[in-house]
Design a protein around this motif. Structure first.
Motif, mmCIF file in Angstrom:
data_model
loop_
_atom_site.group_PDB
_atom_site.id
_atom_site.type_symbol
_atom_site.label_atom_id
_atom_site.label_comp_id
_atom_site.label_asym_id
_atom_site.label_seq_id
_atom_site.Cartn_x
_atom_site.Cartn_y
_atom_site.Cartn_z
ATOM 1 N N GLY A 185 41.893 46.526 42.024
ATOM 2 C CA GLY A 185 42.403 47.218 40.900
ATOM 3 C C GLY A 185 43.614 47.665 41.301
ATOM 4 N N LEU A 186 43.870 47.321 42.933
ATOM 5 C CA LEU A 186 45.913 47.939 43.035
ATOM 6 C C LEU A 186 46.282 47.286 42.651
ATOM 7 C CD1 LEU A 186 44.451 48.770 47.259
ATOM 8 C CD2 LEU A 186 44.362 50.478 44.000
ATOM 9 N N LYS A 187 47.443 47.182 42.640
ATOM 10 C CA LYS A 187 48.904 46.874 42.024
ATOM 11 C C LYS A 187 49.748 47.013 42.219
ATOM 12 C CE LYS A 187 45.707 45.498 38.034
ATOM 13 N NZ LYS A 187 45.251 44.950 37.971
ATOM 14 N N ILE A 282 42.371 53.853 36.858
ATOM 15 C CA ILE A 282 41.445 54.316 38.692
ATOM 16 C C ILE A 282 39.787 54.642 38.267
ATOM 17 C CG2 ILE A 282 41.617 56.707 37.297
ATOM 18 C CD1 ILE A 282 42.849 57.400 40.280
ATOM 19 N N VAL A 283 38.550 54.923 37.535
ATOM 20 C CA VAL A 283 37.660 55.553 37.739
ATOM 21 C C VAL A 283 36.544 54.102 38.702
ATOM 22 C CG1 VAL A 283 35.270 55.657 36.393
ATOM 23 C CG2 VAL A 283 37.678 56.910 35.984
ATOM 24 N N ILE A 339 44.260 60.787 43.078
ATOM 25 C CA ILE A 339 43.424 60.536 44.034
ATOM 26 C C ILE A 339 43.815 60.841 46.314
ATOM 27 C CG2 ILE A 339 41.621 58.741 43.899
ATOM 28 C CD1 ILE A 339 38.889 60.930 44.615
ATOM 29 N N PHE A 340 43.234 61.538 46.495
ATOM 30 C CA PHE A 340 44.133 61.245 48.177
ATOM 31 C C PHE A 340 43.017 61.331 49.241
ATOM 32 C CE2 PHE A 340 46.879 63.536 45.963
ATOM 33 C CZ PHE A 340 48.547 63.321 46.167
ATOM 34 N N ILE A 355 47.196 56.334 42.582
ATOM 35 C CA ILE A 355 47.137 57.087 41.243
ATOM 36 C C ILE A 355 47.102 56.017 40.268
ATOM 37 C CG2 ILE A 355 49.696 56.172 41.899
ATOM 38 C CD1 ILE A 355 51.164 58.927 40.574
ATOM 39 N N GLN A 356 47.250 56.447 39.220
ATOM 40 C CA GLN A 356 47.043 55.787 37.264
ATOM 41 C C GLN A 356 47.992 56.645 37.053
ATOM 42 O OE1 GLN A 356 43.234 54.916 35.929
ATOM 43 N NE2 GLN A 356 44.710 54.125 33.870
#
Length: 385
Positions: A185-187, A282-283, A339-340, A355-356
């Motif tokens: 789901g990374l954009k 992000i979840v 989150i990192f 990040i969202q």
């Protein structure tokens, strides 16, 4: 939210509204074209980023395509392209870079309409040339590229690809792999953070303003980013359309060694500390990445006790966010979740932020305290605090 917090975010967003008035947009940038990492073993690194982050195979160059000194694998997920390059010989630029820095970002490539203009505009304003504009051709058309130096050994390459229909760049062929785990789901790339030496932040902020027309979106001093032991300062530089954002960090004086100092020691100088990538869920993204073995920083449990009063109502289940270690912050435009990861190689250098943004345009200032305490806990475990 308290009146003080509301005033703070109003002032912050007023600054955002003014940023594009200040940016001199003589260098239009359409977005990030690709990010190239020099790595010790590109084949194995590609497997990691496919398995853990959900990237897909895109393109390849190496011995089979007539390239003798290096091998590169290109991965893609939505609008993100990662190039992983490893040397085939013990001498040369790529091998030297890895010996000094370990795995790390070498190229932040910027997609432009005219690479020659981008090169001339930046070098005429003082940028040091990495290479002059050159035309690269194959049966799919032509690409024009040109490059300039920035902090440390990091470079920007301007990429003009309007006359190209190939898979990536001339010299690359399609990489057809049977192994392509599902995306996470990374954009797209939201921002990329550079770490520089003490006293160099203003120098590089000025570099981006002077040579590339960027403006200072926001400044964080050692009162904003500090703990009991360490501190740092940061200036976020943004281009005119806001698609490219480069926070520049430098260490501040503290009782112990800050994360920036640790990075500089192990990286062997300035470089790209982390890549922030955006997601719309992000979840889902973090649940998947955790399931695939990605390690994230631990957030102190007491952090979540203050979230309702500090952030207000959010759509997500706070207990679920807590179980995943996802932090929350708000500005006047909305809120964000972030989150990192822990460092993605053995040296405590480069990591990723997920990040969202749900309207928010800021960078999670309300999370700085918890984040830096988490980083310090990892430093203490490594014996480098």
């Amino acid at each position: 939210m308290s009146t003080a917090n509301l005033t703070e975010v109003k002032n912050f967003n007023y600054g955002i509204e003014k940023i594009f008035d200040k940016a001199e947009d003589f260098l239009p940038i359409n977005g990030t074209d690709y990010v190239e990492l020099y790595v010790g073993n590109a084949k194995q690194s590609a497997h990691y980023y496919k398995t853990a982050f959900g990237f897909q195979s895109l393109a390849y160059c190496g011995l089979e395509t007539g390239v003798k000194d290096r091998t590169s694998y290109v991965l893609v997920q939505d609008k993100i392209r990662l190039v992983l390059t490893t040397p085939m010989v013990p001498e040369g630029e790529v091998a030297d870079h890895i010996r000094k820095h370990g795995d790390g970002v070498k190229v932040i490539a910027l997609w432009v309409d005219d690479a020659r203009v981008a090169y001339n505009e930046t070098t005429s304003r003082g940028a040091k040339s990495f290479f002059e504009p050159r035309v690269e051709k194959d049966q799919h058309g032509e690409v024009v590229r040109a490059g300039i130096h920035t902090y440390g050994e990091t470079v920007h390459i301007f990429v003009e690809r309007k006359n190209y229909k190939g898979v990536f760049l001339p010299g690359y062929e399609s990489w057809n792999s049977e192994y392509n785990p599902a995306p996470t789901g990374l954009k797209y790339i939201d921002h990329m953070v550079g770490n520089v030496e003490l006293g160099s932040m203003n120098k590089w902020a000025d570099f981006y303003a002077r040579t590339m027309g960027f403006a200072n979106l926001v400044t964080f001093d050692d009162k904003d980013i500090s703990t009991q032991y360490t501190a740092l300062m940061s200036k976020v530089m943004s281009n005119g359309n806001g698609r490219i954002k480069f926070p520049i960090n430098e260490p501040a004086v503290g009782i112990k060694k800050s994360q920036v100092e640790e990075y500089l020691d192990f990286y062997g100088g300035p470089g790209c500390q982390h890549i922030a990538v955006a997601t719309d869920d992000i979840v889902f993204t973090i649940s998947e990445m955790r399931r695939r073995g990605v390690e994230f920083l631990h957030v102190p449990g007491t952090y979540y006790d203050t979230v309702p009063n500090r952030v207000g109502q959010i759509a997500e289940d706070l207990e679920l966010l807590k179980s995943l270690g996802i932090m929350v912050d708000r500005d006047e435009e909305g809120y964000l979740l972030q989150i990192f990861t822990k460092p993605v190689e053995d040296r405590p250098t480069m990591f990723f932020e997920i990040i969202q943004r749900k309207g928010a345009k800021s960078f999670g200032k309300g999370n700085f305290q918890a984040l830096f305490e988490s980083i310090e806990a990892e430093q203490a475990r490594r014996g480098t605090l």
